[in-house]
Design a protein around this motif. Structure first.
Motif, PDB file in Angstrom:
ATOM      1  N   PHE A  20       0.810  -1.218   0.000  1.00  0.00           N
ATOM      2  CA  PHE A  20       0.000   0.000   0.000  1.00  0.00           C
ATOM      3  C   PHE A  20       0.843   1.268   0.000  1.00  0.00           C
ATOM      4  O   PHE A  20       0.321   2.350  -0.235  1.00  0.00           O
ATOM      5  N   GLU A  53     -14.631  -2.546   5.677  1.00  0.00           N
ATOM      6  CA  GLU A  53     -14.820  -1.100   5.633  1.00  0.00           C
ATOM      7  C   GLU A  53     -15.270  -0.630   7.013  1.00  0.00           C
ATOM      8  O   GLU A  53     -16.189  -1.208   7.591  1.00  0.00           O
ATOM      9  N   ARG A  76      -1.543  -8.157  -1.999  1.00  0.00           N
ATOM     10  CA  ARG A  76      -1.686  -7.573  -3.349  1.00  0.00           C
ATOM     11  C   ARG A  76      -3.064  -7.890  -3.933  1.00  0.00           C
ATOM     12  O   ARG A  76      -3.715  -7.021  -4.519  1.00  0.00           O
ATOM     13  N   LYS A  79      -5.633  -5.732  -2.306  1.00  0.00           N
ATOM     14  CA  LYS A  79      -5.613  -4.365  -2.835  1.00  0.00           C
ATOM     15  C   LYS A  79      -6.372  -4.298  -4.157  1.00  0.00           C
ATOM     16  O   LYS A  79      -7.108  -3.345  -4.403  1.00  0.00           O
ATOM     17  N   GLU A  80      -6.214  -5.304  -5.008  1.00  0.00           N
ATOM     18  CA  GLU A  80      -6.954  -5.352  -6.274  1.00  0.00           C
ATOM     19  C   GLU A  80      -8.458  -5.460  -6.026  1.00  0.00           C
ATOM     20  O   GLU A  80      -9.250  -4.765  -6.668  1.00  0.00           O
ATOM     21  N   LYS A  81      -8.852  -6.314  -5.083  1.00  0.00           N
ATOM     22  CA  LYS A  81     -10.280  -6.465  -4.757  1.00  0.00           C
ATOM     23  C   LYS A  81     -10.839  -5.173  -4.190  1.00  0.00           C
ATOM     24  O   LYS A  81     -11.985  -4.820  -4.457  1.00  0.00           O
ATOM     25  N   LEU A  82     -10.028  -4.469  -3.429  1.00  0.00           N
ATOM     26  CA  LEU A  82     -10.467  -3.213  -2.849  1.00  0.00           C
ATOM     27  C   LEU A  82     -10.758  -2.201  -3.944  1.00  0.00           C
ATOM     28  O   LEU A  82     -11.746  -1.453  -3.876  1.00  0.00           O
ATOM     29  N   ARG A  83      -9.928  -2.170  -4.978  1.00  0.00           N
ATOM     30  CA  ARG A  83     -10.176  -1.270  -6.111  1.00  0.00           C
ATOM     31  C   ARG A  83     -11.480  -1.620  -6.823  1.00  0.00           C
ATOM     32  O   ARG A  83     -12.192  -0.742  -7.287  1.00  0.00           O
ATOM     33  N   ASP A  84     -11.783  -2.923  -6.913  1.00  0.00           N
ATOM     34  CA  ASP A  84     -12.994  -3.362  -7.609  1.00  0.00           C
ATOM     35  C   ASP A  84     -14.271  -3.002  -6.859  1.00  0.00           C
ATOM     36  O   ASP A  84     -15.282  -2.729  -7.488  1.00  0.00           O
ATOM     37  N   GLN A  86     -14.671  -0.456  -4.638  1.00  0.00           N
ATOM     38  CA  GLN A  86     -14.848   0.972  -4.323  1.00  0.00           C
ATOM     39  C   GLN A  86     -15.198   1.765  -5.541  1.00  0.00           C
ATOM     40  O   GLN A  86     -15.103   1.511  -6.614  1.00  0.00           O
TER      41      GLN A  86
END
Length: 86
Positions: A20, A53, A76, A79-84, A86
């Motif tokens: 991050f 969250e 990692r 982090k990718e799932k978080l982008r998807d 949000q």
């Protein structure tokens, strides 16, 4: 005979920091960290990494990533799932 114990969670906080690019706030004895308003928490014997969250006192589970051998790979993927989501 030498015994060796491996703890995949031992590298959890440094892995979150590397992936991050920010210093996470450590919660719950290094099994959970806060990055912004998202908590990353290791559960089920460090086999599951949950993205949670946090909004005030409420928490909402966004996604789960299975931790296999490499904790940094799981971070990692989280982090990718978080982008998807949000």
């Amino acid at each position: 005979m030498t015994m060796r114990f491996e703890d995949p969670a031992a590298d959890f906080v440094p892995a979150v920091q590397r992936v991050f690019g920010a210093e996470p706030r450590v919660l719950d004895g290094s099994r959970a960290v806060l990055v912004g308003d998202v908590k990353l928490q290791l559960e089920a014997g460090e086999r599951e990494l949950w993205l949670i969250e946090t909004k005030g006192p409420l928490e909402h589970r966004l996604a789960m990533v299975e931790v296999e051998l490499d904790i940094e790979a799981a971070v990692r993927e989280a982090k990718e799932k978080l982008r998807d989501v949000q």
